[in-house]
Motif scaffolding. Sequence first.
Motif, short mmCIF file in Angstrom:
data_model
loop_
_atom_site.label_atom_id
_atom_site.label_comp_id
_atom_site.label_asym_id
_atom_site.label_seq_id
_atom_site.Cartn_x
_atom_site.Cartn_y
_atom_site.Cartn_z
N LEU A 1 -12.22 4.79 -14.04
CA LEU A 1 -12.28 4.08 -12.76
C LEU A 1 -11.56 2.74 -12.84
CD1 LEU A 1 -15.93 4.85 -11.63
CD2 LEU A 1 -13.82 5.71 -10.63
N ALA A 2 -11.75 2.02 -13.94
CA ALA A 2 -11.08 0.73 -14.12
C ALA A 2 -9.57 0.92 -14.19
CB ALA A 2 -11.59 0.05 -15.37
N LYS A 3 -9.14 1.95 -14.89
CA LYS A 3 -7.72 2.25 -15.02
C LYS A 3 -7.11 2.59 -13.65
CE LYS A 3 -4.97 4.92 -18.28
NZ LYS A 3 -4.99 6.05 -19.21
N LYS A 4 -7.84 3.40 -12.87
CA LYS A 4 -7.38 3.79 -11.54
C LYS A 4 -7.28 2.58 -10.63
CE LYS A 4 -8.50 6.94 -7.76
NZ LYS A 4 -9.44 7.94 -7.28
N GLN A 5 -8.28 1.69 -10.69
CA GLN A 5 -8.28 0.49 -9.85
C GLN A 5 -7.11 -0.41 -10.21
OE1 GLN A 5 -11.78 -1.92 -10.20
NE2 GLN A 5 -11.31 -3.12 -8.40
N LYS A 6 -6.87 -0.58 -11.50
CA LYS A 6 -5.76 -1.43 -11.95
C LYS A 6 -4.42 -0.86 -11.48
CE LYS A 6 -4.05 -3.72 -16.08
NZ LYS A 6 -4.20 -3.89 -17.53
N LYS A 7 -4.28 0.47 -11.54
CA LYS A 7 -3.05 1.11 -11.10
C LYS A 7 -2.84 0.90 -9.60
CE LYS A 7 -0.63 5.52 -11.38
NZ LYS A 7 -0.71 6.92 -11.82
N GLU A 8 -3.92 1.04 -8.82
CA GLU A 8 -3.82 0.82 -7.38
C GLU A 8 -3.43 -0.61 -7.06
OE1 GLU A 8 -7.57 2.08 -5.80
OE2 GLU A 8 -7.09 4.20 -6.01
N GLU A 9 -4.00 -1.58 -7.79
CA GLU A 9 -3.65 -2.99 -7.58
C GLU A 9 -2.18 -3.24 -7.88
OE1 GLU A 9 -6.38 -5.27 -9.90
OE2 GLU A 9 -8.08 -4.79 -8.61
N LYS A 10 -1.68 -2.62 -8.95
CA LYS A 10 -0.26 -2.77 -9.29
C LYS A 10 0.63 -2.20 -8.19
CE LYS A 10 -0.14 -2.99 -14.30
NZ LYS A 10 0.41 -2.37 -15.52
N LEU A 11 0.23 -1.02 -7.66
CA LEU A 11 1.03 -0.42 -6.59
C LEU A 11 1.03 -1.28 -5.34
CD1 LEU A 11 0.10 3.36 -6.95
CD2 LEU A 11 2.29 2.28 -7.46
N LYS A 12 -0.13 -1.88 -5.02
CA LYS A 12 -0.21 -2.77 -3.86
C LYS A 12 0.68 -3.99 -4.06
CE LYS A 12 -4.84 -1.64 -2.24
NZ LYS A 12 -6.21 -2.15 -2.05
N ALA A 13 0.64 -4.56 -5.26
CA ALA A 13 1.46 -5.74 -5.55
C ALA A 13 2.95 -5.39 -5.47
CB ALA A 13 1.11 -6.29 -6.93
N LYS A 14 3.29 -4.21 -5.98
CA LYS A 14 4.68 -3.77 -5.94
C LYS A 14 5.14 -3.59 -4.50
CE LYS A 14 7.73 -0.25 -7.88
NZ LYS A 14 7.81 0.96 -8.71
N ALA A 15 4.28 -2.98 -3.67
CA ALA A 15 4.63 -2.78 -2.27
C ALA A 15 4.77 -4.12 -1.55
CB ALA A 15 3.56 -1.93 -1.58
N ALA A 16 3.91 -5.08 -1.89
CA ALA A 16 3.98 -6.40 -1.26
C ALA A 16 5.27 -7.12 -1.67
CB ALA A 16 2.77 -7.24 -1.65
N ARG A 17 5.66 -6.98 -2.93
CA ARG A 17 6.91 -7.59 -3.39
C ARG A 17 8.11 -6.95 -2.68
NH1 ARG A 17 4.67 -6.95 -8.58
NH2 ARG A 17 6.15 -5.28 -8.98
N LYS A 18 8.05 -5.64 -2.53
CA LYS A 18 9.14 -4.93 -1.87
C LYS A 18 9.23 -5.34 -0.40
CE LYS A 18 11.08 -0.31 -1.44
NZ LYS A 18 10.90 1.11 -1.72
#
Length: 61
Positions: free
Chosen positions: A15-32
């Motif tokens: 669950l922690a790994k999944k949450q971290k991955k989702e946060e990274k994807l959100k940050a990447k989308a925000a940067r894009k």
Amino acid sequence: MATPNYGYEKRQKELAKKQKKEEKLKAKAARKKAGPGGEMPAELDAPPDGPEAATGGDAAR
């Protein structure tokens, strides 16, 4: 003495790994979305909220 529940520990790690991955994807989308040379949104500059952030992530131990 109680036996360790390895299944629970594994699930918490997943669950922690999944949450971290989702946060990274959100940050990447925000940067894009901000585009090249754009400002980062304030929500990404702020530290994460929750009990893990206050205790340094040792809340599950």
